[in-house]
Design a protein around this motif. Structure first.
Motif, short mmCIF file in Angstrom:
data_model
loop_
_atom_site.label_atom_id
_atom_site.label_comp_id
_atom_site.label_asym_id
_atom_site.label_seq_id
_atom_site.Cartn_x
_atom_site.Cartn_y
_atom_site.Cartn_z
N GLU A 113 30.44 -35.97 -41.57
CA GLU A 113 30.50 -36.76 -40.25
C GLU A 113 28.86 -36.95 -39.98
O GLU A 113 28.47 -37.98 -39.68
N HIS A 114 28.05 -35.79 -40.13
CA HIS A 114 26.58 -35.66 -39.95
C HIS A 114 26.02 -36.58 -40.99
O HIS A 114 25.20 -37.60 -40.49
N LEU A 147 27.43 -39.37 -42.57
CA LEU A 147 27.59 -40.64 -42.37
C LEU A 147 26.78 -41.25 -41.01
O LEU A 147 26.16 -42.27 -41.06
N LEU A 148 26.81 -40.28 -40.02
CA LEU A 148 25.88 -40.83 -38.92
C LEU A 148 24.27 -41.22 -39.55
O LEU A 148 23.65 -41.84 -38.78
N ILE A 164 37.67 -41.15 -47.42
CA ILE A 164 38.56 -41.04 -46.09
C ILE A 164 39.44 -42.26 -45.92
O ILE A 164 40.27 -42.53 -44.94
N VAL A 172 39.23 -41.44 -40.07
CA VAL A 172 37.88 -40.66 -39.67
C VAL A 172 37.91 -39.32 -39.21
O VAL A 172 36.86 -38.58 -39.26
N GLU A 173 39.09 -38.79 -38.76
CA GLU A 173 39.10 -37.24 -38.51
C GLU A 173 38.74 -36.16 -39.71
O GLU A 173 38.45 -35.25 -39.43
N LYS A 174 38.99 -36.93 -40.94
CA LYS A 174 38.69 -36.06 -42.30
C LYS A 174 37.07 -35.81 -42.12
O LYS A 174 36.94 -35.06 -42.96
N LEU A 175 36.23 -36.81 -41.45
CA LEU A 175 34.92 -36.44 -41.66
C LEU A 175 34.46 -35.19 -41.11
O LEU A 175 33.31 -34.62 -41.61
N ALA A 176 35.08 -34.39 -40.26
CA ALA A 176 34.65 -33.45 -39.71
C ALA A 176 35.00 -32.34 -40.64
O ALA A 176 34.28 -31.08 -40.55
N LEU A 235 30.69 -47.87 -33.99
CA LEU A 235 30.16 -46.37 -33.78
C LEU A 235 30.04 -46.39 -32.18
O LEU A 235 29.27 -46.68 -31.52
N ARG A 277 32.87 -41.01 -31.70
CA ARG A 277 33.31 -41.31 -32.93
C ARG A 277 33.45 -42.75 -33.41
O ARG A 277 32.94 -43.36 -32.69
#
Ligand SMILES: Nc1ncnc2c1ncn2[C@@H]1O[C@@H]2COP(=O)(O)O[C@H]3[C@@H](O)[C@H](n4cnc5c(N)ncnc54)O[C@@H]3COP(=O)(O)O[C@H]2[C@H]1O
Ligand SMILES: Nc1ncnc2c1ncn2[C@@H]1O[C@@H]2COP(=O)(O)O[C@H]3[C@@H](O)[C@H](n4cnc5c(N)ncnc54)O[C@@H]3COP(=O)(O)O[C@H]2[C@H]1O
Lengths: 141, 141
Positions: free
Chosen positions: A31-32, A34-35, A67, A75-79, B68, B72
């Motif tokens: 997640e980080h 991708l941000l 994902i 998207v929840e998999k990103l964490a 974005l 999320r």
């Protein structure tokens, strides 16, 4: 740099040095990563470990592929996932005193190539743009 | 192509012609565009209209930026938005009979440049890789 011949140019002259290169850490969550990629605007960036050694690269394509479920982007998999599980470790690498032609050859198949020292510490990146700008100057002089 | 001098090479000799170029349609939903980008592996592709005229380009960065939110990535928005609302229309363009140097200059700031005819019909794309491969050959001969 202005007066150097193409044959005297080395990678260190053209690379973007490490302090100016956006990167992620090997143990960051996806997640980080991708941000960082979305906010910096870069498709792919180097991955470093805690001691600033180069370990790989990571890009949007790979993360999004991970994902992409059967029905939607999960998207929840990103964490839950880490950079380490998804990064590309099979990457070309140059030394800062390699010559210009090594750089030209390396960027034919890669938008950027990482530069590291002999102990593997990250030095910077050589981009296609840097090579192309220099070639254009070479053709005009 | 093998025997042509760099000064005789035109964009048409180096470009990837339209039938081999992944693209999306201007009225596709963003969800479809992102799937095309992730499955093809490309960061950005041309956008065409129903008559195959070039209208812009669209890439992962722009799409991800659009969805974005504060907390999320709001993937549900992908179904509601169209390529047309998000695509980049301020893009450089070449003609197939432009010369090599026009191509070199154009790719300095763009990973690929679209090629269209005088009526705006999509002809293909000129990539940095095509330019770099040709330069390498030029330096070795
Ligand atoms: N913020 C920006 N401002 C101006 N132009 C921009 C830009 N972001 C991207 N571009 C343009 O788009 C090209 C492709 O960027 P991309 O992010 O796909 O691919 C980039 C990215 O993956 C990486 N990269 C470049 N600079 C970086 C940096 N400072 N930190 C981390 N990665 C970088 O090297 C690849 C090739 O870079 P290159 O310069 O040849 O080519 C860049 C540059 O011409
Ligand atoms: N499936 C694949 N097989 C082998 N290598 C691959 C590949 N996908 C990407 N690459 C490598 O990665 C580079 C950057 O790809 P990217 O998708 O960011 O950026 C690409 C993409 O946005 C676009 N592009 C290239 N070929 C395309 C095609 N057939 N259809 C649509 N867009 C294309 O032009 C940009 C520059 O392409 P370029 O060839 O100079 O540079 C490519 C190529 O060296």
């Amino acid at each position: 740099l202005q007066d150097k011949q193409l044959t005297d140019i080395v990678i260190g002259d053209l690379m973007i040095s490490s302090e100016k290169v956006a990167h992620v850490q090997v143990n960051n969550p996806l997640e980080h990563a991708l941000l960082v990629l979305v906010k910096s605007g870069y498709s792919s960036v180097p991955v470093l470990d805690a001691s600033y050694k180069l370990v790989g690269t990571i890009g949007k394509t790979k993360i999004l592929n991970e994902i992409l479920g059967l029905e939607r982007f999960e998207v929840e998999k990103l964490a839950d996932m880490k950079v380490q599980e998804v990064m590309n470790t099979d990457i070309p690498c140059l030394l800062r005193d390699n010559i210009f032609m090594d750089g030209l050859k390396a960027v034919i198949d890669h938008p950027f190539v990482c530069v590291a020292d002999e102990e593997g510490y990250f030095d910077g990146i050589l981009t296609r743009r840097a090579i192309l700008k220099h070639i254009k100057r070479d053709y005009y002089t």
